[in-house]
Design an enzyme around this catalytic site. Structure first.
Site: not given
Ligand code: B4P
Length: 190
Positions: A14, A89, A128, A134, A145
């Site tokens: 995302k 979420r 990552r 992290r 998670r």
């Molecule tokens: P990301 O792009 O970083 O993953 P994400 O889905 O955005 O993030 P995530 O759900 O982990 O965490 P968030 O910060 O929202 O990609 C992950 C990895 O994959 C990266 O290393 C990237 O380089 C790699 N990648 C991406 N695309 C790829 C591809 N095509 N091929 C290979 N690799 C690839 O949330 C973190 C924490 O914050 C939560 O656990 C919670 O505690 C809190 N939080 C945030 N929002 C909240 C909410 N609304 N309510 C309650 N808690 C919340």
């Protein structure tokens, strides 16, 4: 105003895609994960409150998240569009978002979900962890998670399907290919 929710489990990409979509369309990218991590880093009152919760892979309370998002919308009142990455979420957050947008005479335009299989998700996050250290990317926390996602976030799919706002795209492959697919869906070409 286009209000896009980028949806999917942790590690679905995302954040990676939201940055590109926001840049292309000149929309505001809002990552609640980034906002919370910044608060933790700066050791603000909010940061100190949420640090342990995030490190354990739990969700931060709806109350705090709703407060954060209200201030985001106030700050960017003249934005042409938003990419919401990591919010909502929970069902409470989704309902609160509808209310926030209603006061701005706006609506959610599209919920676009990235479909990635669970083994790939875990591998990405563990990679990552090695690269960025992290604290919530260790195997146990990643598994938690995913549990949180299935319990609290996945049910939103039905909420948005009911409003005919939900679309899904395959989230595996190169970042650029996925980006192209997402742009086509946003522009109504797929
Ligand atoms: P990301 O792009 O970083 O993953 P994400 O889905 O955005 O993030 P995530 O759900 O982990 O965490 P968030 O910060 O929202 O990609 C992950 C990895 O994959 C990266 O290393 C990237 O380089 C790699 N990648 C991406 N695309 C790829 C591809 N095509 N091929 C290979 N690799 C690839 O949330 C973190 C924490 O914050 C939560 O656990 C919670 O505690 C809190 N939080 C945030 N929002 C909240 C909410 N609304 N309510 C309650 N808690 C919340």
């Amino acid at each position: 105003m286009f209000n896009l929710i980028l949806f999917g489990p942790p590690g679905a990409g995302k954040g990676t895609q939201a940055i590109k979509i926001a840049e292309k369309n000149n929309w505001v990218h809002v990552s609640t994960g980034d906002i919370l991590r910044m608060e933790v880093k700066q050791e603000t009152t909010l940061g100190l409150k949420v640090k342990a919760v995030m490190e354990a892979g739990h969700l931060v309370s709806d109350e705090l998240l709703i407060e954060i998002m209200e201030s985001v919308f106030r700050k960017h009142s003249s934005a042409g569009g938003f990419v919401l990455d990591g919010f909502p979420r929970t069902l409470n957050q989704a309902k609160a978002l509808d209310k926030m947008l209603e006061t701005l005479r706006q609506k959610v335009s599209l919920v676009l979900s990235l479909d990635v299989n669970e083994t790939e998700l875990v591998n990405r996050l563990l990679k990552r962890a090695q690269e960025q250290g992290r604290k919530d990317d260790t195997e146990d926390v990643v598994r938690n998670r995913l549990v949180q996602y299935h319990q609290h976030t996945r049910p939103l799919i039905d909420y948005y399907k009911g409003q005919k706002l939900f679309k899904e795209a395959f989230g595996e492959g190169s970042v650029d290919d996925i980006f192209l697919t997402l742009c086509n869906v946003i522009e109504g070409k797929e």
